[in-house]
Design a protein around this motif. Structure first.
Motif, PDB file in Angstrom:
ATOM      1  N   GLY A 140       0.990  -1.080   0.051  1.00 16.43           N
ATOM      2  CA  GLY A 140      -0.173   0.070   0.060  1.00 16.43           C
ATOM      3  C   GLY A 140       0.796   1.259  -0.002  1.00 16.43           C
ATOM      4  N   LEU A 141       2.162   1.177  -0.100  1.00 15.81           N
ATOM      5  CA  LEU A 141       2.809   2.250  -0.281  1.00 15.81           C
ATOM      6  C   LEU A 141       2.966   2.833  -1.839  1.00 15.81           C
ATOM      7  CD1 LEU A 141       4.080   0.738   2.164  1.00 15.81           C
ATOM      8  CD2 LEU A 141       6.061   2.225   2.002  1.00 15.81           C
ATOM      9  N   ILE A 142       3.011   3.891  -2.021  1.00 15.64           N
ATOM     10  CA  ILE A 142       3.059   4.500  -3.338  1.00 15.64           C
ATOM     11  C   ILE A 142       4.214   5.448  -3.505  1.00 15.64           C
ATOM     12  CG2 ILE A 142       0.586   4.453  -3.848  1.00 15.64           C
ATOM     13  CD1 ILE A 142       0.590   7.388  -3.840  1.00 15.64           C
ATOM     14  N   GLU A 143       4.762   5.612  -4.792  1.00 15.29           N
ATOM     15  CA  GLU A 143       6.001   6.463  -5.032  1.00 15.29           C
ATOM     16  C   GLU A 143       5.587   7.856  -4.681  1.00 15.29           C
ATOM     17  OE1 GLU A 143       7.868   5.756  -8.775  1.00 15.29           O
ATOM     18  OE2 GLU A 143       8.852   7.576  -8.766  1.00 15.29           O
ATOM     19  N   ARG A 144       6.469   8.702  -3.940  1.00 13.21           N
ATOM     20  CA  ARG A 144       6.492   9.819  -3.450  1.00 13.21           C
ATOM     21  C   ARG A 144       7.380  10.775  -3.991  1.00 13.21           C
ATOM     22  NH1 ARG A 144       1.403  10.135  -0.848  1.00 13.21           N
ATOM     23  NH2 ARG A 144       0.917   8.276  -0.151  1.00 13.21           N
ATOM     24  N   GLY A 145       8.483  10.181  -4.671  1.00  8.31           N
ATOM     25  CA  GLY A 145       9.536  10.787  -5.229  1.00  8.31           C
ATOM     26  C   GLY A 145      10.781  10.118  -5.238  1.00  8.31           C
ATOM     27  N   GLU A 159      19.423   5.845  -8.256  1.00  4.62           N
ATOM     28  CA  GLU A 159      18.337   6.421  -7.976  1.00  4.62           C
ATOM     29  C   GLU A 159      17.451   5.623  -7.052  1.00  4.62           C
ATOM     30  OE1 GLU A 159      16.980   8.265 -11.647  1.00  4.62           O
ATOM     31  OE2 GLU A 159      14.933   7.780 -11.315  1.00  4.62           O
ATOM     32  N   THR A 160      17.067   6.178  -5.862  1.00  2.00           N
ATOM     33  CA  THR A 160      16.158   5.783  -4.791  1.00  2.00           C
ATOM     34  C   THR A 160      15.030   6.151  -5.174  1.00  2.00           C
ATOM     35  OG1 THR A 160      18.070   5.477  -3.579  1.00  2.00           O
ATOM     36  CG2 THR A 160      15.964   5.828  -2.392  1.00  2.00           C
ATOM     37  N   VAL A 161      13.792   5.435  -4.871  1.00  2.00           N
ATOM     38  CA  VAL A 161      12.411   5.539  -4.942  1.00  2.00           C
ATOM     39  C   VAL A 161      11.963   5.680  -3.360  1.00  2.00           C
ATOM     40  CG1 VAL A 161      10.066   5.182  -5.781  1.00  2.00           C
ATOM     41  CG2 VAL A 161      12.036   4.425  -7.132  1.00  2.00           C
ATOM     42  N   VAL A 162      11.439   6.938  -3.068  1.00  2.00           N
ATOM     43  CA  VAL A 162      10.953   7.039  -1.771  1.00  2.00           C
ATOM     44  C   VAL A 162       9.438   6.778  -1.802  1.00  2.00           C
ATOM     45  CG1 VAL A 162      10.473   8.691   0.116  1.00  2.00           C
ATOM     46  CG2 VAL A 162      12.445   8.913  -1.194  1.00  2.00           C
ATOM     47  N   PHE A 163       9.097   5.437  -1.303  1.00  2.00           N
ATOM     48  CA  PHE A 163       7.850   5.052  -1.203  1.00  2.00           C
ATOM     49  C   PHE A 163       7.181   5.576  -0.050  1.00  2.00           C
ATOM     50  CE2 PHE A 163       9.337   2.034  -4.422  1.00  2.00           C
ATOM     51  CZ  PHE A 163       8.169   2.024  -5.188  1.00  2.00           C
ATOM     52  N   GLY A 164       6.052   5.743  -0.024  1.00  2.00           N
ATOM     53  CA  GLY A 164       5.417   6.239   1.462  1.00  2.00           C
ATOM     54  C   GLY A 164       3.821   5.892   1.277  1.00  2.00           C
ATOM     55  N   ARG A 165       3.300   5.426   2.680  1.00  2.00           N
ATOM     56  CA  ARG A 165       1.827   5.485   2.895  1.00  2.00           C
ATOM     57  C   ARG A 165       1.592   6.139   4.145  1.00  2.00           C
ATOM     58  NH1 ARG A 165      -0.693  -0.440   4.164  1.00  2.00           N
ATOM     59  NH2 ARG A 165      -2.555   0.192   5.262  1.00  2.00           N
ATOM     60  N   ALA A 166       0.414   6.905   4.035  1.00  2.00           N
ATOM     61  CA  ALA A 166      -0.039   7.743   5.061  1.00  2.00           C
ATOM     62  C   ALA A 166      -1.365   6.901   5.755  1.00  2.00           C
ATOM     63  CB  ALA A 166      -0.568   9.121   4.735  1.00  2.00           C
ATOM     64  N   LYS A 167      -1.461   7.037   7.102  1.00  2.00           N
ATOM     65  CA  LYS A 167      -2.551   6.314   7.770  1.00  2.00           C
ATOM     66  C   LYS A 167      -3.677   6.926   7.152  1.00  2.00           C
ATOM     67  CE  LYS A 167      -4.003   5.445  12.503  1.00  2.00           C
ATOM     68  NZ  LYS A 167      -3.841   5.621  13.874  1.00  2.00           N
ATOM     69  N   LYS A 168      -3.881   8.327   7.327  1.00  2.00           N
ATOM     70  CA  LYS A 168      -5.072   8.970   6.472  1.00  2.00           C
ATOM     71  C   LYS A 168      -4.548   9.880   5.259  1.00  2.00           C
ATOM     72  CE  LYS A 168      -5.811  10.943  10.482  1.00  2.00           C
ATOM     73  NZ  LYS A 168      -6.613  11.840  11.554  1.00  2.00           N
ATOM     74  N   PRO A 169      -5.602   9.987   4.154  1.00  2.00           N
ATOM     75  CA  PRO A 169      -5.194  10.801   3.012  1.00  2.00           C
ATOM     76  C   PRO A 169      -4.506  12.087   3.471  1.00  2.00           C
ATOM     77  CG  PRO A 169      -7.225   9.726   2.848  1.00  2.00           C
ATOM     78  CD  PRO A 169      -6.889   9.688   4.151  1.00  2.00           C
ATOM     79  N   ASP A 170      -3.632  12.484   2.924  1.00  2.00           N
ATOM     80  CA  ASP A 170      -3.039  14.034   3.097  1.00  2.00           C
ATOM     81  C   ASP A 170      -3.879  14.923   2.350  1.00  2.00           C
ATOM     82  OD1 ASP A 170      -0.852  13.259   4.578  1.00  2.00           O
ATOM     83  OD2 ASP A 170       0.102  12.449   2.726  1.00  2.00           O
ATOM     84  N   PRO A 171      -4.386  16.178   3.246  1.00  2.00           N
ATOM     85  CA  PRO A 171      -5.333  17.045   2.607  1.00  2.00           C
ATOM     86  C   PRO A 171      -4.679  17.843   1.624  1.00  2.00           C
ATOM     87  CG  PRO A 171      -4.672  17.478   4.638  1.00  2.00           C
ATOM     88  CD  PRO A 171      -4.042  16.328   4.624  1.00  2.00           C
ATOM     89  N   ILE A 172      -3.189  18.185   1.628  1.00  2.00           N
ATOM     90  CA  ILE A 172      -2.736  18.923   0.910  1.00  2.00           C
ATOM     91  C   ILE A 172      -1.590  18.194  -0.007  1.00  2.00           C
ATOM     92  CG2 ILE A 172      -0.824  21.000   0.838  1.00  2.00           C
ATOM     93  CD1 ILE A 172      -2.385  21.982   3.553  1.00  2.00           C
ATOM     94  N   SER A 173      -1.486  18.562  -1.312  1.00  2.00           N
ATOM     95  CA  SER A 173      -0.518  18.107  -1.946  1.00  2.00           C
ATOM     96  C   SER A 173       0.405  18.933  -2.734  1.00  2.00           C
ATOM     97  CB  SER A 173      -1.350  16.837  -2.850  1.00  2.00           C
ATOM     98  OG  SER A 173      -0.286  16.360  -3.762  1.00  2.00           O
ATOM     99  N   VAL A 174       1.440  19.164  -2.700  1.00  2.00           N
ATOM    100  CA  VAL A 174       2.313  20.021  -3.461  1.00  2.00           C
ATOM    101  C   VAL A 174       3.251  19.274  -4.587  1.00  2.00           C
ATOM    102  CG1 VAL A 174       4.170  22.139  -3.323  1.00  2.00           C
ATOM    103  CG2 VAL A 174       2.441  21.756  -1.611  1.00  2.00           C
ATOM    104  N   LEU A 175       2.992  19.450  -5.685  1.00  2.00           N
ATOM    105  CA  LEU A 175       3.702  18.594  -6.689  1.00  2.00           C
ATOM    106  C   LEU A 175       4.932  19.448  -7.421  1.00  2.00           C
ATOM    107  CD1 LEU A 175       0.655  17.048  -8.257  1.00  2.00           C
ATOM    108  CD2 LEU A 175       1.876  16.133  -6.528  1.00  2.00           C
ATOM    109  N   HIS A 176       4.808  20.696  -7.376  1.00  2.00           N
ATOM    110  CA  HIS A 176       5.862  21.248  -8.063  1.00  2.00           C
ATOM    111  C   HIS A 176       6.231  22.633  -7.343  1.00  2.00           C
ATOM    112  CE1 HIS A 176       6.536  18.564 -11.449  1.00  2.00           C
ATOM    113  NE2 HIS A 176       5.270  18.316 -11.445  1.00  2.00           N
ATOM    114  N   LEU A 177       7.655  23.037  -7.593  1.00  2.00           N
ATOM    115  CA  LEU A 177       8.033  24.154  -7.167  1.00  2.00           C
ATOM    116  C   LEU A 177       8.652  25.110  -8.253  1.00  2.00           C
ATOM    117  CD1 LEU A 177       9.643  25.519  -3.862  1.00  2.00           C
ATOM    118  CD2 LEU A 177      10.398  26.076  -5.949  1.00  2.00           C
ATOM    119  N   ASP A 178       8.398  25.916  -8.951  1.00  2.49           N
ATOM    120  CA  ASP A 178       8.990  26.621 -10.228  1.00  2.49           C
ATOM    121  C   ASP A 178       9.538  27.833  -9.769  1.00  2.49           C
ATOM    122  OD1 ASP A 178       8.667  24.606 -12.438  1.00  2.49           O
ATOM    123  OD2 ASP A 178       6.412  24.952 -11.928  1.00  2.49           O
TER     124      ASP A 178
END
Lengths: 292, 292
Positions: A140-145, A159-178
């Motif tokens: 149940g872990l998904i790729e986070r970066g 290259e290391t894939v950081v997988f992660g699983r949160a107990k509850k869905p995260d309300p905020i998701s920041v995908l990019h910083l330009d």
């Protein structure tokens, strides 16, 4: 605390008691191909490695005993000394491919969320380790970066894939910083960064362009900057770092062959990276970094 | 050009000939739950949708005919009008779960690399669409990044996973871009960005800190900035944008509740995003953006 799954008992790891059985795992090069250190050379070395892991603050590790035959076939648990609880597991080569890693990892994640009070777990997996990435997904872990990483005993970063699983869905998701890079001449800067860093244009506006989006890397999404046209005297120099997991030498060659100036040659930094840098005409400093 | 797989014939898509069979697919809400537009209401609408897709420059689309019974069960191919060849497929609901999508997608990717001369393909999949993310992985595409996206007929943006596969491994991999933000007071800025944007500290150096790494998001890796201490008069103001797929309103609330200044309220931008902005004491402008 003992844990139980359909086919496994998870026993609190005891280096003295479990080192002998686990040495078949930690001493095996085919298993340790994916580990952060080389194979151990003796039961005593395995014992010390286990003790060191266990000594890290917050570490919660179990030996995996197969119920069927009481064999200790591996280890699983939560790493100590990390900012976000880190799922870890290792399994004897002869029992790979039967779902034991997923079974153990699932029990560890349940423990983390239901008993240890954690609200998220991560697993860091080398991107080419397809067995372990599959275990992450099945748990149940998904790729986070992704991160560039180099293990001490290896010559090259990976290259290391950081997988992660949160107990509850995260309300905020920041995908990019330009970041916005003010430059005197947008098309000229596009050409410069294409030549020096293999940048790709994702969009432009104006003719000639007074705004452009640049992406580093060949895909539709990736780290990027926005260029905007400003009078040269208003282009306050800024600085950014590009982290690369592969192609550090290629990028350096391309930078040297391009018309950028102010090149600082590759050097090892005290914080563990190897870096080179160069400047754009406005004084912007671009650092290219890889694990040292 | 016809393609063949073990169980399918791929016939060049002909809206006139295939619309009737494909209307069972494009007219079905359970299928279109994942599509970029709502279900079509008639065979004629389906025909027009197919014709529009086919008219985009570079589009190469096939109808999928099941060899066993000659039924047209879906469509697959390469999207037109995109910068990087885009793998697309759609399948009648009653044939889901039998590997037809993977079979068709694999044939399309082979065609793209061996006959069409492309060196990479992408597939953009809504992150919660687990069937399609599985098809991507089975077809050899891996996650390359994520984007916030909003389909015109939907109220809310979602997270899109950009999957990609290259014909040959990429020699260069740029994983992160970290801009440096010069600030007069590193610990105070850390507190400000914690409160306003839920930033997390990944590292600090100095006591009190004169350098800090900030990550936006709860995981070990993610978009971030580095703060470095500089005299206030040397902190040339810069600007960056954060792209969020979820939590735009939450972030705006947190910004308003924090002590930052120069807040520009949420507004729809002509380039299709909804944005708000604020400033740090040095004049740095931070824009938070989501699909409008």
């Amino acid at each position: 605390m003992n844990l139980e799954t359909a086919r496994l008992e998870l026993l609190p790891l005891d280096p003295g008691r479990h080192a002998e059985a686990l040495h078949a795992v930690y001493g095996n090069a085919a298993v340790m191909r994916w580990w952060t250190c080389p194979p151990t050379g003796s039961v005593e070395q395995t014992r010390r490695l286990l003790a060191d892991e266990l000594a890290r603050p917050g570490a919660t590790l179990w030996a995996l005993r197969r119920t069927e035959d009481d064999l200790v076939i591996g280890m699983a648990g939560l790493l100590g000394g990390v900012a976000i609880p880190g799922l870890t597991w290792i399994l004897a080569e002869q029992v790979w491919g039967h779902g034991f890693a997923t079974e153990a990892a699932t029990a560890v994640v349940d423990h983390a969320f239901q008993h240890a009070g954690y609200d998220r777990v991560e697993a860091w997996v080398e991107s080419s380790n397809t067995r372990s990435t599959a275990v992450c997904r099945k748990t149940g872990l998904i790729e986070r970066g992704r991160l560039p990483q180099r293990y001490e005993h290896r010559e090259k970063p990976h290259e290391t894939v950081v997988f992660g699983r949160a107990k509850k869905p995260d309300p905020i998701s920041v995908l990019h910083l330009d970041p916005v890079l003010p430059v005197a001449d947008v098309p000229a800067t596009v050409e410069l960064l294409r030549a020096a860093l293999k940048a790709r244009v994702s969009f432009t506006a104006g003719e000639p362009a007074d705004v452009a989006g640049l992406v580093f890397g060949p895909w539709s999404t990736g780290p990027g900057v926005r260029l905007v046209r400003r009078p040269a005297q208003e282009c306050a120099p800024l600085e950014f770092t590009l982290d690369v997991s592969a192609g550090f030498a290629d990028l350096h060659q391309a930078v040297v062959a391009s018309s950028v100036t102010g090149i600082e040659p590759p050097a090892d930094r005290p914080w563990g990276t190897r870096e080179f840098a160069f400047r754009l005409p406005e004084g912007h400093r671009i650092v290219v970094s890889t694990p040292g």
